[in-house]
Design an enzyme around this catalytic site. Sequence first.
Site, short mmCIF file in Angstrom:
data_model
loop_
_atom_site.label_atom_id
_atom_site.label_comp_id
_atom_site.label_asym_id
_atom_site.label_seq_id
_atom_site.Cartn_x
_atom_site.Cartn_y
_atom_site.Cartn_z
N GLU A 194 0.86 -1.18 0.00
CA GLU A 194 0.00 0.00 0.00
C GLU A 194 0.90 1.23 0.00
OE1 GLU A 194 -2.73 0.17 3.35
OE2 GLU A 194 -3.34 2.21 2.83
N ASP A 251 -5.75 9.67 9.85
CA ASP A 251 -4.42 9.22 10.24
C ASP A 251 -3.95 9.78 11.56
OD1 ASP A 251 -3.44 7.40 8.19
OD2 ASP A 251 -3.73 9.10 6.84
N TYR A 296 -11.23 -3.73 3.05
CA TYR A 296 -10.30 -3.24 4.08
C TYR A 296 -11.09 -3.13 5.38
CZ TYR A 296 -6.49 -0.30 5.99
OH TYR A 296 -5.45 0.22 6.72
#
Lengths: 270, 410
Positions: free
Chosen positions: A52, A63, A178
């Site tokens: 990735e 994040d 995911y």
Amino acid sequence: MNGLTHVSSAFQATRAAGRAALMPYFTLGFPDPQSSLKIIESIAGSGADLIELGIPFSDPLADGPTIQHSTQIALQQGTTVARCLELTAELRSRGVSQPLILMGYINPILAFGVERFVAEAAGAGADGFIVPDLPFEEAAVMEAACQSHQRALIFMLAPTSTPERVAAVAKRAAGFVYLVSLIGITGARSALPPDLAGFVERVRDQTPVPLAVGFGVSTPAQAQAVGSLADGVIVGSALIDAIEGTEDWPHAAADFVGELRSALEAPVRN
Amino acid sequence: MTPSPLPSKFGSFGGQYVPETLMPALSELETAYLELRVDAEFQAELERLLTTYAGRPTPISHARRLTEKFSGAQIYLKREDLAHSGAHKINNTLGQALLARRIGKRRIVAETGAGQHGVAAATACALLDLECVVYMGTVDIARQAPNVLRMRLLGAEVRPVATGSQTLKDAINEAIRDWVTNVRDTHYLLGSVLGPHPYPTIVREFQSVIGREARAQIISQAGRLPDQCIACVGGGSNAIGLFHAFREDKQVAFVGVEAGGEGISSGKHAARFADPTKGRPGVLHGTYTYVLQDADGQISDTHSIAAGLDYPAVGPEHALLRELGRATYTSVTDDQALEAFQLLSRMEGILPALESAHAVAEAVRRAPSMRPDQILLVNLSGRGDKDLDTVTDALGMGHELGAQEATEAS
């Protein structure tokens, strides 16, 4: 190459080998473009099954501090979307053969042009895309572009996802799904969430598409535990944490990825 | 019967560009809001708080001396500066805090720029016994110190945000990260008509009390509707709050005023609609709207003397109102806002928030070329006490005072 088959054959191969696929994450352009190429080559050479690659964005709201920091440095180094596509092509010309999944927030992709982005990324050798701020409700344009270029638009599911949302993603899934392991943002954690097995099972019941788990997977032992539940294990922040502060980043990356890979190959003790 | 869901977009603008983790919380919020919108008990409680606690209705004031000075249109001020905690922000925080309590979320996170929303959130949380965490950029903490102290005294925890430009944008990033992490017991009390659906609609509904009152008041006091409604636009909640009640009054023009900072050509501003080199449709904080960004889609740093306008994206409904030609958007520089601040202070005895001073500056720019039988209705969205340091520094008054004291002492 067809990105969808490239991704699914990677999962078929690891399934056949009786283990989960290892998918390290690294930020393109961190700590600078040339160094990031060396680090990613090193990751590719030490046991990654898919990779990735992060496209930096100024405001990465999914994040945690580690990846935020890496993307800020990458931006200071001039790592634009166009540069990320050049770096992807360069990785291919250096012989990196694993499926490459580009992870980027939607605004830089919109600025580049969604159709143009998917087309040029496909040309550069990317196989799929993860866009964390693009839930399926908003994904129609990107999804259509991916279908016409035979790339995988990877959808995410979280522990908070309702059964209806799990079913909707199961229906539209391409490449793999995911699974966000925990309720939170990216970053290393000391332990895995206790309800992970139940979450993986809940999605498994709905789709035959491979399931890869990311967010918070930090140690070889944790990777092994996740690998016993899911088809793929994604490790990002912990990899960056493991190499920052060392003398030789490509070397440290290879060591850490190698440890993760060994852990996935080792039999699980029950 | 399940109420029909609210539209998630304003034309092509708006939407829900957030991580999957938050999508169920947005849906839960929408469902709860749709129920409470038609729940008489909830509406009565909100109404009771607005009247007996927040000081509503706020009046409109005819700015007589200001009007005479420019011998043009009549200038009226909607006095949101008189609402409890000093700005229109309380209308939304009381509504959302009640909503949070109804959905069983007792922890509130909020972002703040000027500190007005943070203070209003802390106020509502104190009143309704909710835990309150406010994220604030370190640059804003420095320039809005009195509001930081007010939030702390009200029992809120103020968490400094030292990333990025250390202003409102970064405070929202951190508030969203907190929300993603604690979404099961936490409500994100967003302070403007921004963010993912349903926030722009919910915040508009709670703020539209401004325009409902103002419309009735101007008809009663001036005998007619205004020709133009003028309001400053950061995210744009005070503007939408004023405009919304006049939306069917086609003869009433809407004027939104963005922060021109040091001038559009300087690049140091927060005028999303005024700078075609940087202001383009894109996604920030969950919504598709006009965003100041570079060619690569990286979000630009912004500048305004008014912390509450210092933000790179505008509410998505404003993007639609502009596209439809229903509203026009202009910009006012830091210096023009400071002039308007002084003008209003000296001629009307009102210290406006620097944000609101932008709207006043636009009104005095328009008034002279208009007839005395025309009306400008300006939303005076907040009071200026929080800006005393910024204003006195900018005007060099701190130094004057120091020099004067030194002379007197000798």
